[in-house]
Design an enzyme around this catalytic site. Structure first.
Site, short mmCIF file in Angstrom:
data_model
loop_
_atom_site.label_atom_id
_atom_site.label_comp_id
_atom_site.label_asym_id
_atom_site.label_seq_id
_atom_site.Cartn_x
_atom_site.Cartn_y
_atom_site.Cartn_z
CG HIS A 110 48.39 19.10 -7.60
ND1 HIS A 110 47.76 19.11 -6.52
CD2 HIS A 110 47.64 18.63 -8.55
CE1 HIS A 110 46.50 18.63 -6.77
NE2 HIS A 110 46.45 18.46 -8.06
CD GLU B 174 49.63 19.88 -3.81
OE1 GLU B 174 48.88 19.40 -4.32
OE2 GLU B 174 49.68 21.12 -4.61
CB CYS C 199 44.10 21.15 -8.09
SG CYS C 199 43.28 19.69 -9.12
#
Length: 237
Positions: free
Chosen positions: A214, A216, A114
């Protein structure tokens, strides 16, 4: 060979927890680093400090991970700020830009997520779209209220990312800025369904990859496994 140590950038912001209120704190959502632990990496948090110390700091880690956060100050790429921009965090910007430049000069593995993708691009002389709705005409990339939107990306073949990620897939998005002019030595490795740059990399580096989305918050682990493996190999060298 022991577990590699990953240097991870972080916020330094006013925070409250328990009985402690409105205090400056070094913090980072655990979601950013949980995949590193699962992939076998150790984590060293690198809050902003004097950029003169980047070489000393990087001498103690095996890879650099640029995490998310507030907008990069447009002054860092010679632009006036859009009204939708966050208030500048000049200290964090200077620290992270210095970190990534030194890491790449050393051939150290680098992963950005990001804001981290934007920092990498700006560090190489690139620019940013300061407000994505001005480009695409809608707010799908940042729904607000911490709601991640699944949007499709196309990964370019013959890239590092293509070895770690399907070529066509929906991924979790949350960003109101995006990469505009690509920085020196970088190439685009993924675009969104609307043509926005969603990943960049440096093909001259062993591992230099940055994702605007993202990972994650994604179930895929190959990007994390590949990054930690590159850190382990760097440590061995």
């Amino acid at each position: 060979m022991g577990a590699p140590v990953i240097g991870v950038t972080s916020y330094v912001e006013e925070s409250s927890t328990g009985i402690w209120h409105d205090m400056e704190a070094v913090w980072l959502p655990d979601a950013y680093i949980a995949p590193l632990r699962s992939a076998g990496g150790l984590v060293a948090v690198l809050p902003e400090q004097d950029p003169a110390h980047v070489a000393d700091v990087l001498a103690r880690v095996d890879a650099l991970y640029l995490t998310g956060g507030y907008d990069v100050d447009p002054a860092a790429y010679g632009a006036a700020a859009h009204e939708a921009c966050d208030a500048p965090r000049a200290g964090r910007d200077a620290w992270e830009i210095a970190l990534v430049r030194e890491a790449l000069a050393q051939g150290m593995p680098v992963l950005g997520v990001c804001r981290g993708a934007q920092v990498l691009n700006v560090a190489r002389g690139g620019t940013l779209h300061q407000h994505v709705p001005d480009v695409v005409g809608h707010d799908d990339y940042q729904m607000g209220d911490a709601i991640f939107r699944e949007l499709g990306v196309s990964v370019l073949p013959d890239t590092l990312l293509a070895r770690l990620h399907p070529l066509e897939r929906e991924v979790p998005m949350y960003h109101h800025q995006a990469i505009d002019r690509i920085g020196e030595g970088l190439v685009v490795s993924a675009r969104s369904v609307h043509g926005l740059v969603e990943a960049i990399e440096d093909p001259e580096q062993v591992f230099c990859l940055a994702l605007q989305w993202h990972p994650e918050h994604d179930e895929l682990t190959a990007v994390w496994d590949g990054f930690v493996a590159a850190a382990r190999a760097h440590a061995a060298r």
